[in-house]
Design a protein around this motif. Structure first.
Motif, PDB file in Angstrom:
ATOM      1  N   ARG A 156      12.747   0.611  -7.841  1.00 31.78           N
ATOM      2  CA  ARG A 156      12.560  -0.785  -7.474  1.00 31.78           C
ATOM      3  C   ARG A 156      11.448  -0.907  -6.448  1.00 31.78           C
ATOM      4  NH1 ARG A 156      12.179  -4.103  -9.136  1.00 31.78           N
ATOM      5  NH2 ARG A 156      13.116  -5.771  -7.889  1.00 31.78           N
ATOM      6  N   LEU A 157      11.208   0.175  -5.695  1.00 34.48           N
ATOM      7  CA  LEU A 157      10.139   0.198  -4.703  1.00 34.48           C
ATOM      8  C   LEU A 157       9.453   1.555  -4.769  1.00 34.48           C
ATOM      9  CD1 LEU A 157       8.664  -1.091  -2.233  1.00 34.48           C
ATOM     10  CD2 LEU A 157      10.416  -0.023  -0.793  1.00 34.48           C
ATOM     11  N   LEU A 158       8.131   1.535  -4.931  1.00 34.20           N
ATOM     12  CA  LEU A 158       7.335   2.754  -4.974  1.00 34.20           C
ATOM     13  C   LEU A 158       6.558   2.870  -3.666  1.00 34.20           C
ATOM     14  CD1 LEU A 158       6.197   5.195  -6.568  1.00 34.20           C
ATOM     15  CD2 LEU A 158       4.411   3.657  -7.431  1.00 34.20           C
ATOM     16  N   GLY A 185       2.777  -5.257 -11.543  1.00 36.32           N
ATOM     17  CA  GLY A 185       4.178  -5.612 -11.690  1.00 36.32           C
ATOM     18  C   GLY A 185       5.151  -4.680 -10.995  1.00 36.32           C
ATOM     19  N   GLN A 186       4.643  -3.596 -10.375  1.00 37.83           N
ATOM     20  CA  GLN A 186       5.501  -2.631  -9.681  1.00 37.83           C
ATOM     21  C   GLN A 186       5.448  -2.917  -8.183  1.00 37.83           C
ATOM     22  OE1 GLN A 186       7.496   0.339 -10.498  1.00 37.83           O
ATOM     23  NE2 GLN A 186       7.952  -0.019  -8.339  1.00 37.83           N
ATOM     24  N   THR A 187       6.596  -3.181  -7.577  1.00 42.91           N
ATOM     25  CA  THR A 187       6.655  -3.420  -6.140  1.00 42.91           C
ATOM     26  C   THR A 187       6.300  -2.120  -5.417  1.00 42.91           C
ATOM     27  OG1 THR A 187       8.445  -4.996  -6.526  1.00 42.91           O
ATOM     28  CG2 THR A 187       8.062  -4.299  -4.249  1.00 42.91           C
ATOM     29  N   THR A 188       5.243  -2.162  -4.595  1.00 46.53           N
ATOM     30  CA  THR A 188       4.672  -0.929  -4.049  1.00 46.53           C
ATOM     31  C   THR A 188       4.197  -1.120  -2.620  1.00 46.53           C
ATOM     32  OG1 THR A 188       3.871  -0.342  -6.269  1.00 46.53           O
ATOM     33  CG2 THR A 188       2.911   0.851  -4.425  1.00 46.53           C
ATOM     34  N   ILE A 189       4.340  -0.082  -1.818  1.00 45.86           N
ATOM     35  CA  ILE A 189       3.686   0.003  -0.512  1.00 45.86           C
ATOM     36  C   ILE A 189       2.840   1.267  -0.525  1.00 45.86           C
ATOM     37  CG2 ILE A 189       3.933   0.164   1.986  1.00 45.86           C
ATOM     38  CD1 ILE A 189       6.667  -1.105   1.748  1.00 45.86           C
ATOM     39  N   ILE A 190       1.564   1.144  -0.206  1.00 41.29           N
ATOM     40  CA  ILE A 190       0.674   2.297  -0.147  1.00 41.29           C
ATOM     41  C   ILE A 190       0.105   2.422   1.247  1.00 41.29           C
ATOM     42  CG2 ILE A 190      -1.178   0.862  -1.130  1.00 41.29           C
ATOM     43  CD1 ILE A 190      -2.424   3.461  -2.206  1.00 41.29           C
ATOM     44  N   ALA A 191       0.292   3.587   1.857  1.00 38.11           N
ATOM     45  CA  ALA A 191      -0.270   3.867   3.175  1.00 38.11           C
ATOM     46  C   ALA A 191      -1.599   4.595   2.974  1.00 38.11           C
ATOM     47  CB  ALA A 191       0.685   4.729   3.991  1.00 38.11           C
ATOM     48  N   THR A 192      -2.653   4.097   3.583  1.00 38.57           N
ATOM     49  CA  THR A 192      -3.969   4.684   3.378  1.00 38.57           C
ATOM     50  C   THR A 192      -4.889   4.321   4.528  1.00 38.57           C
ATOM     51  OG1 THR A 192      -5.855   4.804   1.836  1.00 38.57           O
ATOM     52  CG2 THR A 192      -4.765   2.673   2.058  1.00 38.57           C
ATOM     53  N   HIS A 193      -5.965   5.078   4.677  1.00 39.70           N
ATOM     54  CA  HIS A 193      -7.028   4.692   5.597  1.00 39.70           C
ATOM     55  C   HIS A 193      -8.329   4.488   4.814  1.00 39.70           C
ATOM     56  CE1 HIS A 193      -7.314   9.157   5.438  1.00 39.70           C
ATOM     57  NE2 HIS A 193      -8.598   8.900   5.383  1.00 39.70           N
ATOM     58  N   GLU A 194      -8.210   4.480   3.480  1.00 38.05           N
ATOM     59  CA  GLU A 194      -9.366   4.336   2.606  1.00 38.05           C
ATOM     60  C   GLU A 194      -9.471   2.901   2.106  1.00 38.05           C
ATOM     61  OE1 GLU A 194     -12.466   4.282   0.753  1.00 38.05           O
ATOM     62  OE2 GLU A 194     -12.027   6.335   1.429  1.00 38.05           O
ATOM     63  N   VAL A 195     -10.583   2.248   2.424  1.00 37.36           N
ATOM     64  CA  VAL A 195     -10.742   0.833   2.106  1.00 37.36           C
ATOM     65  C   VAL A 195     -10.721   0.586   0.598  1.00 37.36           C
ATOM     66  CG1 VAL A 195     -13.269   0.916   2.133  1.00 37.36           C
ATOM     67  CG2 VAL A 195     -12.094  -1.233   2.632  1.00 37.36           C
ATOM     68  N   LEU A 196     -11.227   1.535  -0.207  1.00 38.77           N
ATOM     69  CA  LEU A 196     -11.240   1.339  -1.658  1.00 38.77           C
ATOM     70  C   LEU A 196      -9.826   1.287  -2.230  1.00 38.77           C
ATOM     71  CD1 LEU A 196     -14.194   3.406  -3.163  1.00 38.77           C
ATOM     72  CD2 LEU A 196     -13.847   0.931  -3.214  1.00 38.77           C
ATOM     73  N   ASP A 197      -8.907   2.063  -1.651  1.00 39.11           N
ATOM     74  CA  ASP A 197      -7.515   2.004  -2.108  1.00 39.11           C
ATOM     75  C   ASP A 197      -6.965   0.595  -1.924  1.00 39.11           C
ATOM     76  OD1 ASP A 197      -7.636   4.686  -2.658  1.00 39.11           O
ATOM     77  OD2 ASP A 197      -6.572   5.313  -0.851  1.00 39.11           O
ATOM     78  N   ALA A 198      -7.245   0.011  -0.776  1.00 43.31           N
ATOM     79  CA  ALA A 198      -6.757  -1.341  -0.501  1.00 43.31           C
ATOM     80  C   ALA A 198      -7.423  -2.356  -1.416  1.00 43.31           C
ATOM     81  CB  ALA A 198      -6.998  -1.702   0.955  1.00 43.31           C
ATOM     82  N   LEU A 199      -8.740  -2.259  -1.565  1.00 41.95           N
ATOM     83  CA  LEU A 199      -9.471  -3.239  -2.370  1.00 41.95           C
ATOM     84  C   LEU A 199      -9.046  -3.219  -3.834  1.00 41.95           C
ATOM     85  CD1 LEU A 199     -13.105  -2.958  -0.939  1.00 41.95           C
ATOM     86  CD2 LEU A 199     -11.662  -4.997  -0.951  1.00 41.95           C
TER      87      LEU A 199
END
Length: 351
Positions: A156-158, A185-199
């Motif tokens: 339910r959370l990735l 469609g997948q509820t997700t939290i991603i921890a990163t310091h890379e701007v491309l991952d966020a964008l």
């Protein structure tokens, strides 16, 4: 909201409130040690809060008060999947069995687990590797298997903790595009310091610094109009904060930065931020004749490659200049310089 977290961990200086909407992706951006992994650990159940509450789909996963745990759901019962930099695959199992492990651990029938594994082997282009062991895989292939294993459990959370940081640069773009497709469609939290991952992956961004959320909003807005120094730095922008004079932003040192104010109705004395691109900065050794209204004096701290240009960082700002200009001006660390920016290149907005 699908996921909500309000937690305090005094030993880590952590005090954060987060929420993630159903089917959306939130990126946690911040420097090392900011608290991103702590947030994921709390969500996954590998860390307990001292105070706070964590819920998923209305179910309370954790509740604590003054160090006393009053409600707690074990990690394996949360329907939360955590994927770190290291794939942590089971070395004694085939790739197929690694992927089917999640559904089997949930008690699903062997045939159903095998069908889930086959589906994700195909989705991740791993069919030809199904019978191999993890030791025979490359780093990129191993991370693909780890992603498939996490998603096969239908979480339910990735949670993704710097999932691309340990990969070679030649495989990262393809895997990032794969994640972009799979996270819809997948509820997700991603921890990163890379701007491309966020964008490319996140609908919203929360900037975490020193155990606090210092900025939150839609990804494009945060990265194009940052209100925190870290967000500005990862977006590759210069940021100057101060108060509004009606004609510019006056800084703590007394300097004034002029620019385009998108909110002209802002009252004098309000907190304001001025942002401009490094490419808009011109560097000189002395005050230029007819210089723009914005002038920054400083000392060169570093010079580093930035595509076809060189990024010169001073103690006040960053400037992208040509190698020829660096050579002609001898822009080496320790050199005193004057940076100028046209007011038309500066965007000013409320904090």
């Amino acid at each position: 909201m699908t996921f909500e977290l309000t937690a305090v961990v005094p030993s880590r200086g952590f005090d954060v409130t987060l929420d993630v909407d159903e089917g959306s992706t939130l990126a946690l951006l911040g420097p090392n040690g900011a608290g991103k992994s702590t947030a994921l650990g709390l969500a996954a159940g590998t860390l307990r809060p001292h105070d706070g509450e964590i819920t998923l789909d209305g179910t309370r996963l954790a509740h604590a008060r003054a160090g006393r745990t009053e409600a707690w759901v074990a990690p394996h019962r949360r329907r939360v999947a955590l994927l770190a930099q290291d794939p942590l695959l089971f070395p004694h199992l085939s790739i197929r069995d690694n992927i089917s492990f999640g559904p089997r651990a949930q008690g699903r029938p062997r045939r159903e687990a095998a069908a889930a594994a086959a589906r994700w082997l195909d989705a991740m282009d791993l069919v030809h590797l199904a019978d191999r062991r993890p030791g025979a895989l490359s780093g990129g292939q191993g991370q693909r298997v780890a992603i498939a294993r996490a998603l096969a459990a239908a979480p339910r959370l990735l949670l993704l903790d710097e999932p691309l940081a340990a990969l070679d640069v030649d495989v990262t773009p393809a895997l990032r595009q794969t994640l972009r497709r799979l996270l819809v469609g997948q509820t997700t939290i991603i921890a990163t310091h890379e701007v491309l991952d966020a964008l490319l992956l996140a609908d919203e961004v929360a900037v975490v610094d020193d155990g606090r959320v210092v900025e939150r909003g839609p990804t494009a807005e945060v990265l194009s109009r940052p209100r925190s120094a870290f967000a500005a730095s990862i977006a590759g922008l210069n940021l100057v904060s101060g108060t509004w004079t009606g004609d510019g932003v006056v800084t703590a040192s007394g300097g004034v930065v002029h620019g385009y104010a998108s909110h002209p109705e802002v009252p004098v004395g309000a907190a304001m931020t001025a942002v401009f691109r490094p490419a808009a900065v011109a560097l000189h050794l002395t005050d230029p004749h007819g210089s723009p209204r914005n002038t920054f004096r400083g000392t060169v701290r570093s010079v580093e490659p930035r595509g076809d240009l060189l990024r010169v960082r001073t103690d006040q700002l960053a400037a992208d200049v040509t190698p020829q200009a660096v050579a002609e001006l001898s822009l080496v660390p320790g050199r005193a310089v004057v940076g100028t920016v046209k007011a038309a290149e500066v965007d000013v907005y409320p904090v």
